[in-house]
Design an enzyme around this catalytic site. Structure first.
Site, PDB file in Angstrom:
ATOM      1  N   GLY A  85     -30.170   0.503  15.506  1.00 26.89           N
ATOM      2  CA  GLY A  85     -30.701   0.651  16.845  1.00 26.89           C
ATOM      3  C   GLY A  85     -30.147  -0.428  17.753  1.00 26.89           C
ATOM      4  O   GLY A  85     -29.437  -1.333  17.316  1.00 26.89           O
ATOM      5  N   GLN A  87     -28.267  -1.799  21.544  1.00 23.44           N
ATOM      6  CA  GLN A  87     -27.067  -1.509  22.316  1.00 23.44           C
ATOM      7  C   GLN A  87     -25.891  -2.337  21.818  1.00 23.44           C
ATOM      8  O   GLN A  87     -25.938  -2.917  20.725  1.00 23.44           O
ATOM      9  CB  GLN A  87     -27.369  -1.769  23.798  1.00 23.44           C
ATOM     10  CG  GLN A  87     -28.505  -0.894  24.331  1.00 23.44           C
ATOM     11  CD  GLN A  87     -28.701  -1.040  25.822  1.00 23.44           C
ATOM     12  OE1 GLN A  87     -27.827  -1.463  26.561  1.00 23.44           O
ATOM     13  NE2 GLN A  87     -29.894  -0.674  26.292  1.00 23.44           N
ATOM     14  N   THR A  88     -24.826  -2.381  22.617  1.00 21.20           N
ATOM     15  CA  THR A  88     -23.614  -3.084  22.212  1.00 21.20           C
ATOM     16  C   THR A  88     -23.872  -4.580  22.116  1.00 21.20           C
ATOM     17  O   THR A  88     -24.497  -5.177  22.992  1.00 21.20           O
ATOM     18  CB  THR A  88     -22.487  -2.822  23.224  1.00 21.20           C
ATOM     19  OG1 THR A  88     -22.269  -1.416  23.327  1.00 21.20           O
ATOM     20  CG2 THR A  88     -21.197  -3.493  22.785  1.00 21.20           C
ATOM     21  N   THR A  89     -23.388  -5.179  21.039  1.00 23.83           N
ATOM     22  CA  THR A  89     -23.536  -6.624  20.868  1.00 23.83           C
ATOM     23  C   THR A  89     -22.259  -7.211  20.294  1.00 23.83           C
ATOM     24  O   THR A  89     -21.357  -6.482  19.865  1.00 23.83           O
ATOM     25  CB  THR A  89     -24.735  -6.968  19.965  1.00 23.83           C
ATOM     26  OG1 THR A  89     -25.013  -8.365  20.053  1.00 23.83           O
ATOM     27  CG2 THR A  89     -24.454  -6.593  18.520  1.00 23.83           C
ATOM     28  N   HIS A  91     -20.388  -9.997  17.609  1.00 21.83           N
ATOM     29  CA  HIS A  91     -20.466 -10.806  16.401  1.00 21.83           C
ATOM     30  C   HIS A  91     -19.186 -11.621  16.302  1.00 21.83           C
ATOM     31  O   HIS A  91     -18.102 -11.110  16.613  1.00 21.83           O
ATOM     32  CB  HIS A  91     -20.597  -9.937  15.151  1.00 21.83           C
ATOM     33  CG  HIS A  91     -21.772  -9.008  15.176  1.00 21.83           C
ATOM     34  ND1 HIS A  91     -23.064  -9.445  15.047  1.00 21.83           N
ATOM     35  CD2 HIS A  91     -21.839  -7.662  15.332  1.00 21.83           C
ATOM     36  CE1 HIS A  91     -23.887  -8.419  15.120  1.00 21.83           C
ATOM     37  NE2 HIS A  91     -23.174  -7.322  15.289  1.00 21.83           N
ATOM     38  N   GLY A 153     -31.432  -5.382  15.586  1.00 26.02           N
ATOM     39  CA  GLY A 153     -31.165  -3.944  15.525  1.00 26.02           C
ATOM     40  C   GLY A 153     -31.193  -3.484  14.082  1.00 26.02           C
ATOM     41  O   GLY A 153     -30.529  -4.093  13.233  1.00 26.02           O
ATOM     42  N   GLY A 164     -29.975  -5.855  10.930  1.00 24.15           N
ATOM     43  CA  GLY A 164     -30.940  -6.943  11.044  1.00 24.15           C
ATOM     44  C   GLY A 164     -30.817  -7.742  12.318  1.00 24.15           C
ATOM     45  O   GLY A 164     -31.104  -7.250  13.404  1.00 24.15           O
ATOM     46  N   ALA A 166     -28.714 -11.044  14.738  1.00 25.20           N
ATOM     47  CA  ALA A 166     -27.527 -11.844  15.043  1.00 25.20           C
ATOM     48  C   ALA A 166     -28.000 -13.038  15.861  1.00 25.20           C
ATOM     49  O   ALA A 166     -28.476 -12.876  16.991  1.00 25.20           O
ATOM     50  CB  ALA A 166     -26.500 -11.026  15.818  1.00 25.20           C
ATOM     51  N   CYS A 182     -28.808  -6.314  26.274  1.00 23.78           N
ATOM     52  CA  CYS A 182     -29.951  -5.386  26.335  1.00 23.78           C
ATOM     53  C   CYS A 182     -29.921  -4.494  27.574  1.00 23.78           C
ATOM     54  O   CYS A 182     -30.953  -3.974  27.999  1.00 23.78           O
ATOM     55  CB  CYS A 182     -31.271  -6.158  26.307  1.00 23.78           C
ATOM     56  SG  CYS A 182     -31.553  -7.065  24.805  1.00 23.78           S
TER      57      CYS A 182
END
Length: 280
Positions: A85, A87-89, A91, A153, A164, A166, A182
């Site tokens: 779940g 949105q774009t994130t 890492h 997420g 999980g 970040a 978000c």
């Protein structure tokens, strides 16, 4: 009582490698979920990746080629679609990513309660290092001044969790300029480093996070640190397995009366001995 298995590959690993490790854990939990005497322990996989953007399941297939290329920043970053779940994130180096794999009913949790638990585990980790993390009406964990320090997420399949959190320890925050946290354009990302916490690395925070998580999971007592084999060790194991299989095949042929096998057997045994010698 069982322990939380903590797997923390050293250095940077690719997003695809992390995903394979995660899927292996998920498959194991699903396989044994139906057994009443299931003592499969929960697992947290913590790691760092090279610069990588991932989108959530609701965004899969919705990015244009131009948008993806923008995120890739001329080849400096990767882009992947994820089932989680959110949105774009982003890492990358300096960020702690933690994939938590557990069977929800074993810990008395539903999905919403699990998400709350993950947020609390991050808040507890932040508090340990002197940062006041908090929840808001928006997803993730935030600092008192309204900046986002961690994303959350998850994905749940047959009561088994994956993905999980970040948590930003010391990443280059410029990477967050390419996305909207978000979906809130007036919010910005922060990190331990930006909040004034110096001299702390991701490896240290990973151990702290695993401990904080274990304290919140019902039926869990402590953390079991699991050493993961390196890519080189895995390849060495595969070569040994192939060499042993070759010897077994040749010995079987020899027993069946095949001729001219002895020399091949000598070579195969020599190759295996060399592989074993390389490990000592």
């Amino acid at each position: 009582m069982i322990s939380l298995r903590h797997i923390h590959p050293p250095g940077l690993i690719s997003y695809t490698r992390a995903s394979k490790l995660q899927q292996s854990g998920v498959d194991h939990h699903i396989k044994y979920r139906a057994f009443k005497q299931n003592f499969t322990p929960p697992q947290v996989l913590t790691f760092q990746t090279p610069p990588t953007y991932t989108c959530g399941r609701r965004e899969i297939g919705k990015f244009t080629k131009e948008q993806i290329e923008y995120l890739k920043a001329g080849g400096e970053a990767e882009f992947y679609e994820a089932k989680r779940g959110g949105q774009t994130t982003f890492h990358g180096p300096g960020q702690l990513t933690a994939y938590v794999i557990c069977t929800l009913p074993r810990h008395g949790l539903n999905t919403r309660e699990f998400v709350n638990l993950l947020e609390q585990s991050v808040i507890d980790t932040c508090n340990y290092y002197g940062i006041a993390g908090k929840r808001t009406k928006d997803p993730g964990v935030w600092t008192e001044n309204g900046d986002k320090i961690a994303s959350v997420g998850v994905h749940v399949q047959r009561y088994v969790t994956s993905h999980g959190i970040a948590l930003n320890v010391s990443p280059d925050l410029k990477w967050f300029d390419r996305i909207v946290a978000c979906g809130l354009p007036d919010k910005k990302a922060t990190s331990f480093e930006r909040e004034g916490i110096k001299g702390v690395n991701v490896d240290q925070v990973a151990k702290t996070y695993a401990h904080c998580l274990s304290e919140l999971l019902e039926g869990v007592n402590g953390v079991d640190e699991v050493k993961l084999r390196t890519e080189e060790e895995i390849e060495q194991w595969k070569r040994k397995r192939t060499a042993k299989k070759r010897i077994d095949e040749l010995e079987a042929l020899q027993q069946e009366g095949a001729e001219d096998i002895e020399e091949q057997l000598k070579t195969a045994r020599k190759d295996l001995a060399q592989l074993v010698g390389d490990e000592t």
